[in-house]
Design a protein around this motif. Structure first.
Motif, PDB file in Angstrom:
ATOM      1  N   PRO A 149      -0.510  -4.224 -17.001  1.00 44.48           N
ATOM      2  CA  PRO A 149      -1.675  -3.363 -16.750  1.00 44.48           C
ATOM      3  C   PRO A 149      -2.208  -3.417 -15.316  1.00 44.48           C
ATOM      4  CG  PRO A 149      -1.861  -4.389 -18.896  1.00 44.48           C
ATOM      5  CD  PRO A 149      -0.657  -5.009 -18.242  1.00 44.48           C
ATOM      6  N   PRO A 150      -2.267  -4.588 -14.645  1.00 48.15           N
ATOM      7  CA  PRO A 150      -2.762  -4.579 -13.261  1.00 48.15           C
ATOM      8  C   PRO A 150      -1.918  -3.727 -12.319  1.00 48.15           C
ATOM      9  CG  PRO A 150      -2.802  -6.809 -14.143  1.00 48.15           C
ATOM     10  CD  PRO A 150      -2.053  -5.968 -15.134  1.00 48.15           C
ATOM     11  N   TYR A 151      -0.651  -3.529 -12.669  1.00 45.84           N
ATOM     12  CA  TYR A 151       0.224  -2.747 -11.794  1.00 45.84           C
ATOM     13  C   TYR A 151      -0.327  -1.342 -11.592  1.00 45.84           C
ATOM     14  CZ  TYR A 151       4.523  -0.842  -9.770  1.00 45.84           C
ATOM     15  OH  TYR A 151       5.437  -0.252  -8.927  1.00 45.84           O
ATOM     16  N   MET A 152      -0.838  -0.720 -12.659  1.00 45.06           N
ATOM     17  CA  MET A 152      -1.362   0.635 -12.527  1.00 45.06           C
ATOM     18  C   MET A 152      -2.537   0.675 -11.555  1.00 45.06           C
ATOM     19  SD  MET A 152      -2.816   3.304 -15.392  1.00 45.06           S
ATOM     20  CE  MET A 152      -1.187   3.801 -15.941  1.00 45.06           C
ATOM     21  N   ARG A 153      -3.411  -0.315 -11.632  1.00 50.60           N
ATOM     22  CA  ARG A 153      -4.558  -0.335 -10.715  1.00 50.60           C
ATOM     23  C   ARG A 153      -4.101  -0.464  -9.265  1.00 50.60           C
ATOM     24  NH1 ARG A 153      -6.450  -3.801 -14.820  1.00 50.60           N
ATOM     25  NH2 ARG A 153      -6.179  -5.659 -13.513  1.00 50.60           N
ATOM     26  N   HIS A 154      -3.130  -1.357  -9.035  1.00 48.91           N
ATOM     27  CA  HIS A 154      -2.611  -1.512  -7.676  1.00 48.91           C
ATOM     28  C   HIS A 154      -1.895  -0.245  -7.215  1.00 48.91           C
ATOM     29  CE1 HIS A 154      -3.487  -5.755  -6.845  1.00 48.91           C
ATOM     30  NE2 HIS A 154      -3.253  -5.983  -8.123  1.00 48.91           N
ATOM     31  N   LEU A 155      -1.171   0.410  -8.104  1.00 52.61           N
ATOM     32  CA  LEU A 155      -0.455   1.635  -7.750  1.00 52.61           C
ATOM     33  C   LEU A 155      -1.436   2.748  -7.390  1.00 52.61           C
ATOM     34  CD1 LEU A 155       2.192   3.271  -7.567  1.00 52.61           C
ATOM     35  CD2 LEU A 155       1.969   3.743 -10.020  1.00 52.61           C
ATOM     36  N   GLN A 156      -2.470   2.909  -8.201  1.00 55.57           N
ATOM     37  CA  GLN A 156      -3.464   3.945  -7.906  1.00 55.57           C
ATOM     38  C   GLN A 156      -4.173   3.663  -6.591  1.00 55.57           C
ATOM     39  OE1 GLN A 156      -5.706   3.631 -11.557  1.00 55.57           O
ATOM     40  NE2 GLN A 156      -4.599   5.331 -12.527  1.00 55.57           N
ATOM     41  N   ARG A 157      -4.508   2.388  -6.367  1.00 58.24           N
ATOM     42  CA  ARG A 157      -5.145   2.025  -5.110  1.00 58.24           C
ATOM     43  C   ARG A 157      -4.205   2.287  -3.935  1.00 58.24           C
ATOM     44  NH1 ARG A 157      -9.309   2.389  -2.101  1.00 58.24           N
ATOM     45  NH2 ARG A 157      -9.473   0.777  -0.493  1.00 58.24           N
ATOM     46  N   TYR A 158      -2.959   1.923  -4.066  1.00 59.02           N
ATOM     47  CA  TYR A 158      -1.985   2.121  -2.997  1.00 59.02           C
ATOM     48  C   TYR A 158      -1.851   3.605  -2.652  1.00 59.02           C
ATOM     49  CZ  TYR A 158       2.331   1.809  -0.317  1.00 59.02           C
ATOM     50  OH  TYR A 158       3.268   1.900   0.684  1.00 59.02           O
ATOM     51  N   GLN A 159      -1.781   4.448  -3.664  1.00 50.54           N
ATOM     52  CA  GLN A 159      -1.635   5.882  -3.426  1.00 50.54           C
ATOM     53  C   GLN A 159      -2.841   6.449  -2.694  1.00 50.54           C
ATOM     54  OE1 GLN A 159      -0.917   6.975  -7.508  1.00 50.54           O
ATOM     55  NE2 GLN A 159       1.311   6.944  -7.274  1.00 50.54           N
ATOM     56  N   ARG A 160      -4.044   5.986  -3.042  1.00 48.10           N
ATOM     57  CA  ARG A 160      -5.246   6.444  -2.335  1.00 48.10           C
ATOM     58  C   ARG A 160      -5.241   5.961  -0.878  1.00 48.10           C
ATOM     59  NH1 ARG A 160      -7.765   5.219  -7.412  1.00 48.10           N
ATOM     60  NH2 ARG A 160      -8.380   3.160  -6.656  1.00 48.10           N
ATOM     61  N   VAL A 161      -4.822   4.714  -0.667  1.00 49.50           N
ATOM     62  CA  VAL A 161      -4.778   4.172   0.691  1.00 49.50           C
ATOM     63  C   VAL A 161      -3.778   4.942   1.546  1.00 49.50           C
ATOM     64  CG1 VAL A 161      -4.138   2.151   2.073  1.00 49.50           C
ATOM     65  CG2 VAL A 161      -5.562   1.867   0.037  1.00 49.50           C
ATOM     66  N   ILE A 162      -2.612   5.250   1.005  1.00 47.30           N
ATOM     67  CA  ILE A 162      -1.604   6.009   1.750  1.00 47.30           C
ATOM     68  C   ILE A 162      -2.171   7.359   2.188  1.00 47.30           C
ATOM     69  CG2 ILE A 162       0.529   7.364   1.432  1.00 47.30           C
ATOM     70  CD1 ILE A 162       1.173   4.580   2.167  1.00 47.30           C
ATOM     71  N   GLU A 163      -2.854   8.020   1.274  1.00 50.84           N
ATOM     72  CA  GLU A 163      -3.428   9.332   1.604  1.00 50.84           C
ATOM     73  C   GLU A 163      -4.451   9.211   2.736  1.00 50.84           C
ATOM     74  OE1 GLU A 163      -5.876  12.983  -0.601  1.00 50.84           O
ATOM     75  OE2 GLU A 163      -5.074  11.303  -1.779  1.00 50.84           O
ATOM     76  N   GLN A 164      -5.349   8.233   2.623  1.00 46.49           N
ATOM     77  CA  GLN A 164      -6.380   8.053   3.644  1.00 46.49           C
ATOM     78  C   GLN A 164      -5.779   7.581   4.966  1.00 46.49           C
ATOM     79  OE1 GLN A 164      -9.617   8.809   3.410  1.00 46.49           O
ATOM     80  NE2 GLN A 164      -9.357   9.554   1.314  1.00 46.49           N
ATOM     81  N   ARG A 165      -4.823   6.692   4.886  1.00 39.33           N
ATOM     82  CA  ARG A 165      -4.211   6.139   6.104  1.00 39.33           C
ATOM     83  C   ARG A 165      -3.429   7.214   6.855  1.00 39.33           C
ATOM     84  NH1 ARG A 165       0.358   3.229   7.846  1.00 39.33           N
ATOM     85  NH2 ARG A 165      -0.157   1.492   9.257  1.00 39.33           N
ATOM     86  N   ASN A 166      -2.688   8.048   6.130  1.00 35.30           N
ATOM     87  CA  ASN A 166      -1.951   9.131   6.780  1.00 35.30           C
ATOM     88  C   ASN A 166      -2.902  10.098   7.485  1.00 35.30           C
ATOM     89  OD1 ASN A 166       0.470   8.079   5.925  1.00 35.30           O
ATOM     90  ND2 ASN A 166       0.783   9.564   4.282  1.00 35.30           N
ATOM     91  N   HIS A 167      -4.030  10.379   6.837  1.00 33.80           N
ATOM     92  CA  HIS A 167      -5.029  11.246   7.471  1.00 33.80           C
ATOM     93  C   HIS A 167      -5.544  10.614   8.768  1.00 33.80           C
ATOM     94  CE1 HIS A 167      -8.258  14.134   7.858  1.00 33.80           C
ATOM     95  NE2 HIS A 167      -9.162  13.162   7.851  1.00 33.80           N
ATOM     96  N   LEU A 168      -5.814   9.300   8.714  1.00 34.34           N
ATOM     97  CA  LEU A 168      -6.297   8.616   9.912  1.00 34.34           C
ATOM     98  C   LEU A 168      -5.234   8.612  11.010  1.00 34.34           C
ATOM     99  CD1 LEU A 168      -8.376   6.919  11.426  1.00 34.34           C
ATOM    100  CD2 LEU A 168      -7.518   4.894  10.212  1.00 34.34           C
ATOM    101  N   LEU A 169      -3.977   8.402  10.666  1.00 31.76           N
ATOM    102  CA  LEU A 169      -2.899   8.413  11.670  1.00 31.76           C
ATOM    103  C   LEU A 169      -2.845   9.755  12.395  1.00 31.76           C
ATOM    104  CD1 LEU A 169      -0.073   6.616   9.648  1.00 31.76           C
ATOM    105  CD2 LEU A 169      -1.126   5.765  11.752  1.00 31.76           C
ATOM    106  N   ARG A 170      -3.045  10.841  11.665  1.00 33.29           N
ATOM    107  CA  ARG A 170      -3.020  12.156  12.299  1.00 33.29           C
ATOM    108  C   ARG A 170      -4.241  12.369  13.198  1.00 33.29           C
ATOM    109  NH1 ARG A 170      -0.573  13.281   7.214  1.00 33.29           N
ATOM    110  NH2 ARG A 170      -2.568  13.795   6.227  1.00 33.29           N
TER     111      ARG A 170
END
Length: 367
Positions: A149-170
């Motif tokens: 079960p913790p894997y889903m929480r980490h996966l959802q968090r990771y996906q949100r971070v990737i989205e925000q981080r990519n926006h910041l990189l641009r």
């Protein structure tokens, strides 16, 4: 574990269905486009809360439904009693609204995922061997979410971070943000991503061990099958990779390292089976992987998963058909199988299976 009752309302081509299903081998036969695969999809949907076929959940709702909605209900027998899972879908302008209940109590999808282990194999699963890496990552993620079960929480968090981080990189690339702003996002990326990498690696190690033995049983060949995990970066080098590659990431506007870039590789005699295996070999490798998945779920959940085999025998030669049937009929409490050709199935399977004829969204008991 097995499903003993399935109810469908406006699901695919089923305006209404109420079917009682026994344990053991259950065979759905009939012509193409009659609704056989839809039955397996419904059972998997109750297990994973998502379809193994549809790109969008609104596709699951019958286009003839007025008003537009669908409902899927399953009663499952487990070692600990009966589970009642119900999912209602109402299409919206952008995406479908989905509501879920477990034993009559409203739940989130994350609270239902993993309650009823199922493993589905369809003709498209050959893409796990020769398809794009994203499909293999999705495969690992779905399996990992069911057993941890913790894997889903980490996966959802990771996906949100990737989205925000990519926006910041641009933004940094265009001069609208500073490079030091990456620090907090890098830390979040490493924390969530390292958890994903670690569990994916452990999971792949188990799949490799089990998959090799299952592949040998299916093919009666001595040559080992290797299933290897290919992370884009090791956990202990994650932070360093981000620091060293910061310029490249800013230039591209994308996060270039992390589990969103990982892959699986299938090898025999050192050769990549995505490139060198025949279609039949790739199908058998995918089947061995799915059966290994079933064993992982059985071990972790302490329940035998329900096997969903969609037209799996059509491209297997008779010896492999017999090996597969011998394995699944003895190892699993319920196996749901679809076919268009009864004559092409091993005769022992026909003798012991409960058969249903599927025609235009209706089920008929078949002798």
């Amino acid at each position: 574990m097995f499903i003993h009752q399935l109810k469908l309302t406006n699901f695919r081509n089923y305006p209404h269905l109420e079917a009682k299903l026994p344990p053991g081998l259950v065979l759905f036969h009939g012509d193409n486009a009659q609704g056989k695969t839809n039955l397996l999809e419904a059972v998997s949907f109750l297990s994973l809360t998502r379809s193994f076929r549809a790109e969008a959940e609104k596709e699951l709702v019958s286009w003839q439904a007025e008003p537009a909605f669908a409902r899927v209900t399953g009663l499952f027998t487990t070692k600990h009693g009966t589970l009642n899972i119900e999912i209602a879908i109402q299409p919206g302008s952008a995406e479908a609204r989905k509501r879920l209940w477990l034993n009559g109590v409203a739940r989130r999808a994350s609270e239902i995922l993993g309650q009823v282990p199922t493993v589905a194999f369809s003709v498209q699963d050959i893409n796990l061997v020769n398809g794009p890496p994203g499909q293999r990552r999705r495969y690992l993620d779905i399996l990992a979410c069911q057993i941890d079960p913790p894997y889903m929480r980490h996966l959802q968090r990771y996906q949100r971070v990737i989205e925000q981080r990519n926006h910041l990189l641009r933004l940094i690339r265009s001069g609208q943000a500073q490079t030091q702003e990456l620090g907090v996002w890098n830390q979040e990326l490493v924390t969530a991503g390292s958890y994903l990498i670690s569990l994916r690696r452990k999971l792949t190690d188990v799949l490799r061990e089990k998959g090799d033995g299952l592949h040998r049983r299916l093919t009666r060949e001595g040559e080992p099958l290797e299933i290897n995990y290919l992370p884009s970066v090791e956990e202990e080098k994650f932070s360093a990779a981000l620091a060293q590659g910061q310029g490249r990431e800013i230039e591209s506007g994308l996060s270039l390292w992390g589990p969103h870039r990982d892959d699986l590789r299938f090898l025999m005699a050192g050769r990549d089976m995505a490139s060198y295996a025949s279609r039949g070999q790739q199908r058998t490798i995918a089947l061995a992987l799915k059966l290994a998945e079933a064993e992982v779920l059985r071990d972790k959940k302490e329940e035998t998963p329900i096997l969903l085999l969609d037209d799996v025998f059509s491209e297997l030669d008779p010896p492999r058909q017999e090996q597969l049937m011998a394995s699944v009929s003895s190892d699993y409490q319920q196996v749901l199988i679809t076919t268009t050709d009864l004559a092409g199935l091993p005769q022992p399977a026909l003798a012991q299976a409960t058969r249903f004829h599927v025609r235009q969204g209706q089920l008929f008991a078949s002798p």
